[in-house]
Design a protein around this motif. Sequence first.
Motif, mmCIF file in Angstrom:
data_model
loop_
_atom_site.group_PDB
_atom_site.id
_atom_site.type_symbol
_atom_site.label_atom_id
_atom_site.label_comp_id
_atom_site.label_asym_id
_atom_site.label_seq_id
_atom_site.Cartn_x
_atom_site.Cartn_y
_atom_site.Cartn_z
ATOM 1 N N GLN A 1 -52.731 19.895 17.071
ATOM 2 C CA GLN A 1 -51.427 20.114 16.437
ATOM 3 C C GLN A 1 -50.302 20.103 17.466
ATOM 4 O O GLN A 1 -49.233 19.535 17.225
ATOM 5 C CB GLN A 1 -51.441 21.444 15.686
ATOM 6 C CG GLN A 1 -52.288 21.431 14.422
ATOM 7 C CD GLN A 1 -52.350 22.787 13.762
ATOM 8 O OE1 GLN A 1 -51.995 23.810 14.345
ATOM 9 N NE2 GLN A 1 -52.827 22.822 12.514
ATOM 10 N N LYS A 2 -50.555 20.716 18.621
ATOM 11 C CA LYS A 2 -49.542 20.759 19.676
ATOM 12 C C LYS A 2 -49.253 19.352 20.210
ATOM 13 O O LYS A 2 -48.100 18.988 20.451
ATOM 14 C CB LYS A 2 -50.013 21.670 20.811
ATOM 15 C CG LYS A 2 -48.947 21.893 21.883
ATOM 16 C CD LYS A 2 -49.438 22.878 22.943
ATOM 17 C CE LYS A 2 -48.359 23.102 24.003
ATOM 18 N NZ LYS A 2 -48.816 24.047 25.053
ATOM 19 N N ALA A 3 -50.307 18.544 20.368
ATOM 20 C CA ALA A 3 -50.139 17.178 20.866
ATOM 21 C C ALA A 3 -49.371 16.325 19.855
ATOM 22 O O ALA A 3 -48.471 15.564 20.227
ATOM 23 C CB ALA A 3 -51.501 16.553 21.151
ATOM 24 N N SER B 1 -47.279 17.418 17.625
ATOM 25 C CA SER B 1 -45.907 17.915 17.600
ATOM 26 C C SER B 1 -45.096 17.374 18.774
ATOM 27 O O SER B 1 -43.908 17.062 18.635
ATOM 28 C CB SER B 1 -45.916 19.449 17.630
ATOM 29 O OG SER B 1 -44.608 19.957 17.647
ATOM 30 N N THR B 2 -45.752 17.238 19.940
ATOM 31 C CA THR B 2 -45.074 16.716 21.125
ATOM 32 C C THR B 2 -44.607 15.281 20.912
ATOM 33 O O THR B 2 -43.532 14.883 21.371
ATOM 34 C CB THR B 2 -46.033 16.768 22.335
ATOM 35 O OG1 THR B 2 -46.459 18.117 22.522
ATOM 36 C CG2 THR B 2 -45.352 16.278 23.594
ATOM 37 N N ARG C 1 -37.634 20.316 17.019
ATOM 38 C CA ARG C 1 -39.069 20.264 17.271
ATOM 39 C C ARG C 1 -39.429 20.859 18.631
ATOM 40 O O ARG C 1 -40.582 20.843 19.037
ATOM 41 C CB ARG C 1 -39.579 18.831 17.174
ATOM 42 C CG ARG C 1 -39.360 18.215 15.816
ATOM 43 C CD ARG C 1 -40.344 17.160 15.483
ATOM 44 N NE ARG C 1 -41.728 17.596 15.579
ATOM 45 C CZ ARG C 1 -42.447 18.025 14.550
ATOM 46 N NH1 ARG C 1 -41.921 18.124 13.353
ATOM 47 N NH2 ARG C 1 -43.713 18.354 14.719
ATOM 48 N N ASN C 2 -38.440 21.396 19.315
ATOM 49 C CA ASN C 2 -38.661 21.982 20.627
ATOM 50 C C ASN C 2 -38.673 23.499 20.506
ATOM 51 O O ASN C 2 -37.699 24.104 20.058
ATOM 52 C CB ASN C 2 -37.545 21.509 21.581
ATOM 53 C CG ASN C 2 -37.790 21.972 22.989
ATOM 54 O OD1 ASN C 2 -37.694 23.149 23.286
ATOM 55 N ND2 ASN C 2 -38.107 21.033 23.869
ATOM 56 N N SER C 3 -39.777 24.125 20.902
ATOM 57 C CA SER C 3 -39.936 25.570 20.720
ATOM 58 C C SER C 3 -38.907 26.355 21.541
ATOM 59 O O SER C 3 -38.390 27.379 21.087
ATOM 60 C CB SER C 3 -41.357 26.000 21.102
ATOM 61 O OG SER C 3 -41.649 25.617 22.429
ATOM 62 N N THR D 1 -55.714 23.654 17.340
ATOM 63 C CA THR D 1 -54.409 24.033 17.897
ATOM 64 C C THR D 1 -53.922 23.003 18.905
ATOM 65 O O THR D 1 -52.745 22.636 18.935
ATOM 66 C CB THR D 1 -54.489 25.419 18.563
ATOM 67 O OG1 THR D 1 -55.026 26.361 17.643
ATOM 68 C CG2 THR D 1 -53.115 25.880 19.024
ATOM 69 N N GLY D 2 -54.839 22.538 19.743
ATOM 70 C CA GLY D 2 -54.486 21.528 20.742
ATOM 71 C C GLY D 2 -54.044 20.228 20.098
ATOM 72 O O GLY D 2 -53.079 19.601 20.540
#
Length: 256
Positions: free
Chosen positions: A177-179, A181-182, A235-237, A174-175
């Motif tokens: 994927q989040k990185a 995506s950022t 791409r911004n939640s 998860t970490g």
Amino acid sequence: MYLFLLNLSVVEVSFSAVIMPEMLVVLSTEKTVMSFASCFVQMYFIILFGGTECFLLGAMAYDRFAAICHPLNYPVIMNKRVFMTLIMFSWLSGIMEATVWTTWVFSFPFCGSNEINHISCEAPAVLELACADTFVFEIYATTVTVLMIMVPFLLILLSYVRILYAILKMPSTTGRQKAFSTCASHLTSVTLFYGTANMTYLHPKSGYSPETKKLISLSYSLLTPLLNPLIYSLRNSEMKRALIKICQRKVFLHTV
């Protein structure tokens, strides 16, 4: 990140505003005459905003590096003083590059045809009208361009090498994927802008056809500013949640 995006938005809106009005006048009224002074001013601001964007993208890469590789020290690394220094350096670099390029180009004598076969008064297109030997200038111009474009590009490259190394060391999927995506939005912007701008300014008298040069110019001057709001927003939640709320509100109002 949002403060960097604010500056990037100002640069890109200004970049398009320098080119679009004149281009619309030409397309709608077929008035293709432009004064020497107007051409000088348009070239100056095209180079200014283009150069500033190069350094802003580099500063944003450093910001992502600090956020992902040193999250606990991020408020210290990217404090207000560092942020203002990066912003001021980006704008001053753009001003310096625009002053040098424009002064050099318009120091040449122009004779014969005064027709610019391009969508705007960009330096490579105007340079083709000079009736003097521009070989030495091209060497100087290429050197300046390499310094002004490749230095921030190398900063972006080094930042993402470190970011990739840090992401691969993360134990959590998860970490990771989040990185990723950022960084995805910024990488997309860098690819769109640098890929096309380098083709124009690293080879002022390249062998591309005039039509190809126009398409390349449109890509980084109009297409990239058009796509960047979508790239960063989608791409911004937080932006996604805001858009969903607006859509749900409209649906609710229509059903009532």
